[in-house]
Structure formats: C-alpha cells, structure tokens
Write a protein that holds these residues in place. Sequence first.
Motif, PDB file in Angstrom:
ATOM      1  N   TYR A  76     -66.318 -20.692  29.191  1.00 11.69           N
ATOM      2  CA  TYR A  76     -65.280 -19.746  28.820  1.00 11.69           C
ATOM      3  C   TYR A  76     -65.146 -19.635  27.314  1.00 11.69           C
ATOM      4  CZ  TYR A  76     -63.741 -20.216  33.670  1.00 11.69           C
ATOM      5  OH  TYR A  76     -63.681 -20.228  35.034  1.00 11.69           O
ATOM      6  N   ALA A  77     -64.760 -18.447  26.872  1.00  8.81           N
ATOM      7  CA  ALA A  77     -64.340 -18.286  25.492  1.00  8.81           C
ATOM      8  C   ALA A  77     -62.998 -18.994  25.320  1.00  8.81           C
ATOM      9  CB  ALA A  77     -64.200 -16.802  25.163  1.00  8.81           C
ATOM     10  N   ASP A  78     -62.768 -19.518  24.138  1.00  7.12           N
ATOM     11  CA  ASP A  78     -61.515 -20.236  23.890  1.00  7.12           C
ATOM     12  C   ASP A  78     -60.297 -19.349  24.135  1.00  7.12           C
ATOM     13  OD1 ASP A  78     -62.780 -22.189  21.068  1.00  7.12           O
ATOM     14  OD2 ASP A  78     -62.877 -22.538  23.233  1.00  7.12           O
ATOM     15  N   SER A  79     -60.433 -18.063  23.859  1.00  5.53           N
ATOM     16  CA  SER A  79     -59.294 -17.154  23.962  1.00  5.53           C
ATOM     17  C   SER A  79     -58.824 -16.932  25.401  1.00  5.53           C
ATOM     18  CB  SER A  79     -59.642 -15.803  23.334  1.00  5.53           C
ATOM     19  OG  SER A  79     -60.764 -15.227  23.988  1.00  5.53           O
ATOM     20  N   VAL A  80     -59.666 -17.255  26.381  1.00  4.10           N
ATOM     21  CA  VAL A  80     -59.285 -17.016  27.777  1.00  4.10           C
ATOM     22  C   VAL A  80     -59.209 -18.304  28.590  1.00  4.10           C
ATOM     23  CG1 VAL A  80     -60.377 -14.751  27.667  1.00  4.10           C
ATOM     24  CG2 VAL A  80     -61.616 -16.665  28.705  1.00  4.10           C
ATOM     25  N   LYS A  81     -59.586 -19.408  27.984  1.00  2.26           N
ATOM     26  CA  LYS A  81     -59.606 -20.684  28.705  1.00  2.26           C
ATOM     27  C   LYS A  81     -58.204 -21.009  29.215  1.00  2.26           C
ATOM     28  CE  LYS A  81     -62.640 -23.232  26.793  1.00  2.26           C
ATOM     29  NZ  LYS A  81     -63.348 -24.155  25.868  1.00  2.26           N
ATOM     30  N   GLY A  82     -58.123 -21.359  30.479  1.00  2.00           N
ATOM     31  CA  GLY A  82     -56.836 -21.684  31.085  1.00  2.00           C
ATOM     32  C   GLY A  82     -56.126 -20.479  31.681  1.00  2.00           C
ATOM     33  N   ARG A  83     -56.581 -19.286  31.361  1.00  2.00           N
ATOM     34  CA  ARG A  83     -55.962 -18.066  31.903  1.00  2.00           C
ATOM     35  C   ARG A  83     -56.910 -17.310  32.837  1.00  2.00           C
ATOM     36  NH1 ARG A  83     -54.682 -13.922  28.704  1.00  2.00           N
ATOM     37  NH2 ARG A  83     -56.327 -14.331  27.180  1.00  2.00           N
ATOM     38  N   PHE A  84     -58.197 -17.345  32.545  1.00  5.94           N
ATOM     39  CA  PHE A  84     -59.199 -16.632  33.339  1.00  5.94           C
ATOM     40  C   PHE A  84     -60.040 -17.636  34.114  1.00  5.94           C
ATOM     41  CE2 PHE A  84     -59.726 -12.640  30.431  1.00  5.94           C
ATOM     42  CZ  PHE A  84     -58.355 -12.440  30.469  1.00  5.94           C
ATOM     43  N   THR A  85     -60.471 -17.220  35.298  1.00  2.00           N
ATOM     44  CA  THR A  85     -61.361 -18.044  36.103  1.00  2.00           C
ATOM     45  C   THR A  85     -62.528 -17.191  36.585  1.00  2.00           C
ATOM     46  OG1 THR A  85     -59.525 -19.418  36.869  1.00  2.00           O
ATOM     47  CG2 THR A  85     -61.566 -19.503  38.135  1.00  2.00           C
ATOM     48  N   ILE A  86     -63.737 -17.663  36.319  1.00  2.00           N
ATOM     49  CA  ILE A  86     -64.927 -16.952  36.774  1.00  2.00           C
ATOM     50  C   ILE A  86     -65.453 -17.640  38.025  1.00  2.00           C
ATOM     51  CG2 ILE A  86     -66.547 -18.291  35.350  1.00  2.00           C
ATOM     52  CD1 ILE A  86     -68.097 -15.649  34.900  1.00  2.00           C
ATOM     53  N   ALA A  87     -65.940 -16.827  38.952  1.00  2.00           N
ATOM     54  CA  ALA A  87     -66.481 -17.376  40.189  1.00  2.00           C
ATOM     55  C   ALA A  87     -67.621 -16.491  40.656  1.00  2.00           C
ATOM     56  CB  ALA A  87     -65.401 -17.469  41.261  1.00  2.00           C
ATOM     57  N   ARG A  88     -68.469 -17.085  41.480  1.00  2.82           N
ATOM     58  CA  ARG A  88     -69.676 -16.363  41.910  1.00  2.82           C
ATOM     59  C   ARG A  88     -69.953 -16.685  43.368  1.00  2.82           C
ATOM     60  NH1 ARG A  88     -75.326 -17.118  38.557  1.00  2.82           N
ATOM     61  NH2 ARG A  88     -76.724 -15.999  39.973  1.00  2.82           N
ATOM     62  N   ASP A  89     -70.198 -15.667  44.153  1.00  3.22           N
ATOM     63  CA  ASP A  89     -70.580 -15.840  45.553  1.00  3.22           C
ATOM     64  C   ASP A  89     -72.054 -15.459  45.651  1.00  3.22           C
ATOM     65  OD1 ASP A  89     -71.101 -15.590  48.293  1.00  3.22           O
ATOM     66  OD2 ASP A  89     -69.044 -15.000  48.713  1.00  3.22           O
ATOM     67  N   ASN A  90     -72.915 -16.456  45.646  1.00  3.98           N
ATOM     68  CA  ASN A  90     -74.352 -16.193  45.641  1.00  3.98           C
ATOM     69  C   ASN A  90     -74.812 -15.499  46.923  1.00  3.98           C
ATOM     70  OD1 ASN A  90     -74.779 -17.300  43.086  1.00  3.98           O
ATOM     71  ND2 ASN A  90     -75.029 -19.365  43.910  1.00  3.98           N
ATOM     72  N   ALA A  91     -74.183 -15.805  48.026  1.00  5.15           N
ATOM     73  CA  ALA A  91     -74.568 -15.190  49.294  1.00  5.15           C
ATOM     74  C   ALA A  91     -74.276 -13.691  49.294  1.00  5.15           C
ATOM     75  CB  ALA A  91     -73.843 -15.869  50.449  1.00  5.15           C
ATOM     76  N   LYS A  92     -73.226 -13.314  48.609  1.00  4.92           N
ATOM     77  CA  LYS A  92     -72.833 -11.897  48.552  1.00  4.92           C
ATOM     78  C   LYS A  92     -73.297 -11.226  47.252  1.00  4.92           C
ATOM     79  CE  LYS A  92     -68.670 -12.402  51.387  1.00  4.92           C
ATOM     80  NZ  LYS A  92     -67.190 -12.203  51.441  1.00  4.92           N
TER      81      LYS A  92
END
Length: 122
Positions: free
Chosen positions: A59-75
Amino acid sequence: QVHLAESGGALVQAGGSLRLSCAASGRTFRIYTMAWFRQSAGKEREFVAAVTWSGGTYYADSVKGRFTIARDNAKNTLYLQMSSLEPVDTAVYYCAARAWNYDTDPGRYDYWGQGTQVTVSS
C-alpha cells in the motif's frame, strides 16, 4: 493480451466507503501482480495498492489503514475496498497488471483498464 475493466466508481461523501472492482479477461495466466493506481487533475498517476498472485499486499502510505486490496484468482477479479474517504482521494482509479512482482512505477505495468471516477465531497 489482457483486458481489464474497472467498475464501482461513484460520488461519495467524506468519511464514506466505496468498493472498486476490476475484471480481468484474456490471457490472465500472464498476470502475477495486479494493482490500483489513481490520477487526479493536474497530477501524475500514483500507486495506491498492489497484490501478487501469492497474496502479498502493498500500500501507499497515504491509504494504509483505510484501503484494502484483495484478489479472487478464480474469478480473475481485483477489488479495492476504500473507507474513511477524504476529498484528496478524488481521482480516476485505474486497474493495472504485470507479469512480475509488484512495482510502484506505473511505467512498469503492461496492462491497464479505462479507469473509474471516484469523487469524494466534503
């Protein structure tokens, strides 16, 4: 080729939440890292977050703790859950992908979506 399509951008009030999605199609086996970048008016495109095939997140420092990235490899779908949004988060958000490990330089990504507008009002 890999095709990326973002969705979920909207107008939201400060303090609110929003979830962006990015659907990947085509030769998705080439993708190792998927990432979100953003670009606001008059500024360069900047790194927001990335996730690798193995699940490593960055994460960029500016979004850490506020944004969450996730990935569904199957989809073949990438997500960005954004909370505690601020007016400075207003930008066009782009989904990107590359065949190698994550990088914060947008020039190192091979595939891009068309972008989705996020506007945060005060």
